[in-house]
Each structure stands twice: as structure tokens, then as C-alpha cells.
Motif scaffolding. Structure first.
Motif, PDB file in Angstrom:
ATOM      1  N   GLU A 290      -1.836  -3.144  -1.039  1.00  0.00           N
ATOM      2  CA  GLU A 290      -2.430  -4.457  -1.295  1.00  0.00           C
ATOM      3  C   GLU A 290      -3.809  -4.214  -1.897  1.00  0.00           C
ATOM      4  O   GLU A 290      -4.603  -3.427  -1.355  1.00  0.00           O
ATOM      5  CB  GLU A 290      -2.563  -5.246   0.000  1.00  0.00           C
TER       6      GLU A 290
ATOM      7  N   PHE B  33      -3.017  -0.327   3.087  1.00  0.00           N
ATOM      8  CA  PHE B  33      -1.637   0.012   3.406  1.00  0.00           C
ATOM      9  C   PHE B  33      -1.406  -0.397   4.856  1.00  0.00           C
ATOM     10  O   PHE B  33      -2.047   0.153   5.757  1.00  0.00           O
ATOM     11  CB  PHE B  33      -1.401   1.517   3.240  1.00  0.00           C
TER      12      PHE B  33
ATOM     13  N   GLN C  66       2.899  -7.132  -0.437  1.00  0.00           N
ATOM     14  CA  GLN C  66       3.384  -6.200  -1.435  1.00  0.00           C
ATOM     15  C   GLN C  66       3.455  -6.915  -2.777  1.00  0.00           C
ATOM     16  O   GLN C  66       3.522  -8.140  -2.844  1.00  0.00           O
ATOM     17  CB  GLN C  66       4.729  -5.652  -1.015  1.00  0.00           C
TER      18      GLN C  66
ATOM     19  N   ALA D  19       3.218   5.970   2.312  1.00  0.00           N
ATOM     20  CA  ALA D  19       3.076   5.871   0.855  1.00  0.00           C
ATOM     21  C   ALA D  19       1.618   6.101   0.448  1.00  0.00           C
ATOM     22  O   ALA D  19       1.348   6.756  -0.568  1.00  0.00           O
ATOM     23  CB  ALA D  19       3.566   4.511   0.361  1.00  0.00           C
TER      24      ALA D  19
ATOM     25  N   CYS E  25      -3.086   0.391   9.986  1.00  0.00           N
ATOM     26  CA  CYS E  25      -3.559   0.026   8.654  1.00  0.00           C
ATOM     27  C   CYS E  25      -4.450   1.144   8.122  1.00  0.00           C
ATOM     28  O   CYS E  25      -5.194   1.759   8.881  1.00  0.00           O
ATOM     29  CB  CYS E  25      -4.333  -1.288   8.711  1.00  0.00           C
TER      30      CYS E  25
ATOM     31  N   GLN F 176       3.912   3.388  -4.608  1.00  0.00           N
ATOM     32  CA  GLN F 176       5.290   2.990  -4.336  1.00  0.00           C
ATOM     33  C   GLN F 176       5.423   1.501  -3.990  1.00  0.00           C
ATOM     34  O   GLN F 176       6.275   1.100  -3.200  1.00  0.00           O
ATOM     35  CB  GLN F 176       5.872   3.846  -3.211  1.00  0.00           C
TER      36      GLN F 176
ATOM     37  N   THR G 166       5.378   2.614   7.112  1.00  0.00           N
ATOM     38  CA  THR G 166       5.969   2.943   5.813  1.00  0.00           C
ATOM     39  C   THR G 166       4.906   2.915   4.718  1.00  0.00           C
ATOM     40  O   THR G 166       4.830   3.812   3.877  1.00  0.00           O
ATOM     41  CB  THR G 166       7.113   1.971   5.466  1.00  0.00           C
ATOM     42  N   ALA G 167       4.082   1.891   4.746  1.00  0.00           N
ATOM     43  CA  ALA G 167       3.024   1.760   3.743  1.00  0.00           C
ATOM     44  C   ALA G 167       1.995   2.878   3.894  1.00  0.00           C
ATOM     45  O   ALA G 167       1.527   3.435   2.894  1.00  0.00           O
ATOM     46  CB  ALA G 167       2.360   0.392   3.847  1.00  0.00           C
TER      47      ALA G 167
ATOM     48  N   GLN H  58       3.588  -0.267  -2.126  1.00  0.00           N
ATOM     49  CA  GLN H  58       3.267  -0.543  -0.723  1.00  0.00           C
ATOM     50  C   GLN H  58       1.808  -0.931  -0.505  1.00  0.00           C
ATOM     51  O   GLN H  58       1.391  -1.147   0.631  1.00  0.00           O
ATOM     52  CB  GLN H  58       3.570   0.700   0.135  1.00  0.00           C
TER      53      GLN H  58
END
Length: 122
Positions: free
Chosen positions: A39, A64, A2, A72, A109, A35, A68-69, A37
Motif C-alpha cells: 500500500e 505491508f 492492495q 512480499a 505490519c 507482488q 503474506t504481504a 501486496q
């Protein structure tokens, strides 16, 4: 991985001071939309021009990782087409999701590839 929002804001402020190349402010805006989250996997920029406009075309790939990611990232996908970017000296004329790849194992992912056209404001 992050990204620290404070660092991104500092970099974006630096980019605004030298608004010749909008890529840093664009990436900062995308990270905000994600947000914090996402890369960054890759970014490319190439000049673009028509008979009446000049600007740059950007391709950005964001990863992501984790539930959670990914949530987002899904929000970014939904919001991107109508999002009003605030990039000094630039107008985002087109923002599109080019591809989305998801993997469930070994860890959830999602990789999102975005295409954006920025036009120089007169």
C-alpha cells in the motif's frame, strides 16, 4: 489495501507515453516488485542534477499488512539493490532501503521507506 495490477499497468502505459515525469512508471515497477501486496503511504520527488547528469530523487514509503504481504515486502527488500528497472528514458542509478519498521500487534505490519535516484537517459 492492495492495488489492481491492471489499473497500475494502464497508468504506467500512460506515464510511458508522456515520459517527462517518471514517477508513475517507477511506482508501478515497485508495486510489481512487491507482488501487488504493498500500500502506498507516500511518495515525494525532487529534481536532482550534477555537473554531467540530471534526474529526480524519489522517496517512497510502502506498507505491508499481514504475513503474506510482509513476506512480499521482505522479498522486495532483498531484490531492490540489484533489480533492473525498465523505465523508458530513465536509468535507476541508485535504489536503497532507507528504513524498515515492523509492528507485531494488533496486526503484523511492515513499513518500508525506499530512496531511488533516476537519471535521464541521453
Amino acid at each position: 489495501m492492495q492495488h489492481d495490477p491492471a489499473i497500475l499497468r494502464t497508468l504506467a502505459a500512460s506515464a510511458r507515453r508522456s515520459s517527462r515525469r517518471p514517477w508513475l512508471a517507477l511506482l508501478s515497477a515497485l508495486f510489481d516488485l512487491a507482488q501487488g501486496q504493498a500500500e502506498l503511504l507516500r511518495h515525494s520527488e525532487r529534481n536532482w542534477a550534477s555537473a554531467t547528469f540530471a534526474g529526480t530523487r524519489h522517496t517512497v514509503a510502502l506498507a505491508f499488512s499481514g504475513a503474506t504481504a510482509i513476506a512480499a515486502g521482505e522479498e522486495l527488500i532483498a531484490a531492490l539493490p540489484d533489480h533492473e528497472f525498465a523505465i523508458p528514458g530513465q536509468l535507476v542509478a541508485d535504489a536503497a532501503v532507507l528504513s524498515v519498521d515492523q509492528v507485531a500487534l494488533p496486526q503484523p505490519c511492515m513499513v518500508v521507506e525506499l530512496g531511488l535516484l533516476l537519471l535521464e537517459e541521453a
